[in-house]
Design a protein around this motif. Structure first.
Motif, PDB file in Angstrom:
ATOM      1  N   ASP A 222      -2.081  -4.338 -12.872  1.00 59.30           N
ATOM      2  CA  ASP A 222      -2.608  -4.306 -11.502  1.00 59.30           C
ATOM      3  C   ASP A 222      -2.030  -3.143 -10.708  1.00 59.30           C
ATOM      4  OD1 ASP A 222      -4.023  -6.597 -12.127  1.00 59.30           O
ATOM      5  OD2 ASP A 222      -2.650  -7.944 -11.057  1.00 59.30           O
ATOM      6  N   TYR A 223      -0.717  -2.970 -10.828  1.00 59.13           N
ATOM      7  CA  TYR A 223      -0.027  -1.895 -10.100  1.00 59.13           C
ATOM      8  C   TYR A 223      -0.560  -0.524 -10.512  1.00 59.13           C
ATOM      9  CZ  TYR A 223       3.740   1.238  -8.683  1.00 59.13           C
ATOM     10  OH  TYR A 223       4.456   2.271  -8.144  1.00 59.13           O
TER      11      TYR A 223
ATOM     12  N   ILE B  98       2.056   1.994  -3.532  1.00 65.94           N
ATOM     13  CA  ILE B  98       0.965   2.560  -4.324  1.00 65.94           C
ATOM     14  C   ILE B  98       0.784   4.035  -3.967  1.00 65.94           C
ATOM     15  CG2 ILE B  98      -1.519   2.441  -4.803  1.00 65.94           C
ATOM     16  CD1 ILE B  98       0.145   0.020  -5.852  1.00 65.94           C
TER      17      ILE B  98
ATOM     18  N   GLU C 101       0.847  -1.203   0.000  1.00 72.28           N
ATOM     19  CA  GLU C 101       0.000   0.000   0.000  1.00 72.28           C
ATOM     20  C   GLU C 101       0.882   1.252   0.000  1.00 72.28           C
ATOM     21  OE1 GLU C 101      -3.335   2.379  -0.098  1.00 72.28           O
ATOM     22  OE2 GLU C 101      -3.162   0.228  -0.441  1.00 72.28           O
TER      23      GLU C 101
ATOM     24  N   ASP D 165      -6.562   4.179  -8.895  1.00 74.05           N
ATOM     25  CA  ASP D 165      -7.576   4.205  -7.839  1.00 74.05           C
ATOM     26  C   ASP D 165      -7.176   5.166  -6.723  1.00 74.05           C
ATOM     27  OD1 ASP D 165      -9.079   2.350  -9.235  1.00 74.05           O
ATOM     28  OD2 ASP D 165      -8.459   0.641  -7.977  1.00 74.05           O
ATOM     29  N   ARG D 166      -5.906   5.136  -6.355  1.00 76.67           N
ATOM     30  CA  ARG D 166      -5.419   6.029  -5.296  1.00 76.67           C
ATOM     31  C   ARG D 166      -5.524   7.489  -5.737  1.00 76.67           C
ATOM     32  NH1 ARG D 166      -4.460   6.209   0.113  1.00 76.67           N
ATOM     33  NH2 ARG D 166      -4.133   3.998  -0.151  1.00 76.67           N
TER      34      ARG D 166
ATOM     35  N   ALA E  82      -4.072   0.202  -9.440  1.00 76.42           N
ATOM     36  CA  ALA E  82      -4.131   0.577  -8.023  1.00 76.42           C
ATOM     37  C   ALA E  82      -3.687   2.030  -7.834  1.00 76.42           C
ATOM     38  CB  ALA E  82      -3.268  -0.368  -7.185  1.00 76.42           C
TER      39      ALA E  82
END
Length: 78
Positions: A45-46, A9, A6, A52-53, A49
Motif C-alpha cells: 500500500d505504501y 508519501i 500524505e 502514484d505520487r 501510494a
C-alpha cells in the motif's frame, strides 16, 4: 494505508525522484514486487501510494510551454 501520512508519501516520492531520476518509478515498482513476495500488504500500500505520487510529479501543473515536469506538488494539508 492509514498508517502513512500524505507527508510521508510525498517525502518518499521526492527522495526517490531525487536519487533515481528517470529510474524512480521502476525502482518503486521493484520494491512493490519484493513486498508482494513477502505478502507485506502495508508495504504494498505504501509503495503503491509513492508510485502514484511519482506519476503525479511527471504531469506539469500548467499548460504553459516549458513548464518543468519535475514541478513537485506539495502535500495537501488536512
Amino acid at each position: 494505508m492509514s498508517s502513512c501520512s500524505e507527508h510521508m508519501i510525498w517525502a518518499a516520492a521526492t527522495d526517490v525522484r531525487q536519487r533515481y531520476a528517470d529510474r524512480a518509478e521502476s525502482v518503486v515498482e521493484q520494491q512493490i514486487s519484493w513486498s508482494r513476495e513477502r505478502s507485506a500488504q502495508g508495504e504494498i500500500d505504501y509503495w503503491s501510494a509513492v508510485l502514484d505520487r511519482l506519476a503525479q510529479m511527471r504531469v506539469p501543473r500548467s499548460n504553459e510551454p516549458g513548464t518543468p515536469a519535475a514541478d513537485i506538488p506539495r502535500p495537501q494539508s488536512g
